[in-house]
Write a protein that holds these residues in place. Sequence first.
Motif, PDB file in Angstrom:
ATOM      1  N   THR A  19      17.301 -16.933  21.186  1.00  0.00           N
ATOM      2  CA  THR A  19      15.871 -15.789  21.048  1.00  0.00           C
ATOM      3  C   THR A  19      15.392 -15.634  22.196  1.00  0.00           C
ATOM      4  O   THR A  19      14.492 -14.655  22.180  1.00  0.00           O
ATOM      5  N   ILE A  76      19.952 -13.997  13.310  1.00  0.00           N
ATOM      6  CA  ILE A  76      19.443 -12.911  14.129  1.00  0.00           C
ATOM      7  C   ILE A  76      18.811 -11.811  13.392  1.00  0.00           C
ATOM      8  O   ILE A  76      17.805 -11.429  13.584  1.00  0.00           O
ATOM      9  N   LYS A  79      15.570 -12.230  11.929  1.00  0.00           N
ATOM     10  CA  LYS A  79      14.536 -12.499  12.534  1.00  0.00           C
ATOM     11  C   LYS A  79      13.885 -11.769  13.444  1.00  0.00           C
ATOM     12  O   LYS A  79      12.968 -11.129  13.979  1.00  0.00           O
TER      13      LYS A  79
END
Length: 280
Positions: A19, A76, A79
């Motif tokens: 992230t 992934i 988000k």
Amino acid sequence: MQHILLPTDFSENSWNAITYALQLYKDQKCIFTLLNIYTPVIYHLEATQTSSAQFALQDAMSEVSTIGLDNLQKRIDKKFNNPNHTFSHISAFNTLTNEINELYKDKVIDIIIMGTQGASGIKEILFGSNTMHIINHAKCPVLAIPNNFDFETPHGILFPSDYNIAFQEKHVQHTLDIANQFHARINILHVLHGNKLSEKQELNRRKLEAYFKKATLLFHTIENKNIPEAITEFQLKARINLLVMLNNKHSFFENLFFKSNIKHIGFHLNIPFLVIPSRT
């Protein structure tokens, strides 16, 4: 276009590093490679190297790895879903170091971004063994993200140096790119033991200044302190949120991380740490 390798063991620590990477490069077109390696323990037992049990276990672990990467990709996409980012997956029956070396030879990676602890979560040491090994052997930059570190725009960069390295452009390019992208201040920190810099050190300092001439740059000198203490104090005082060091054999970097007991050097990393190899 940056080619960024994201090793993962599917732990929350590796997710945290992923992230961070996706936010650091959110405005750049990048190719990210998600890498998961698996090496069954039975693989190391000579007596069973050709047994059907070994191959069955390898197939099972391969499937777990592949499914894990697919699920990670979905997480992934849910988000971030950034059109600037392209992803590929590698599931490899290999050691992490060997796989990274092979990918580097094939020019698949420009930088590795990974967490400082793996699934074991050993908190008594500075880094997990995988991260430490990669930092010491990788031929490309490694950005290590501490566990539970939430992304912060890197406005303050700390670059400690003993000025004993004949700097080249490759040694500073990643730092310069980040500084220019985020309008960050680069702080060059030297710990002085003695009266003044040697002619060689002064020449190298000037090289460093020339490479960073387009960035906001400040030089700092601290006298007669040990390096971990100087770095920690400066980091806290100047609100540093990215530490950059050059990994040069026979340098203070090697003394700091590989010739000391890292459990007792009093250097606790709590910000991202970019390590640049001096040689490729």
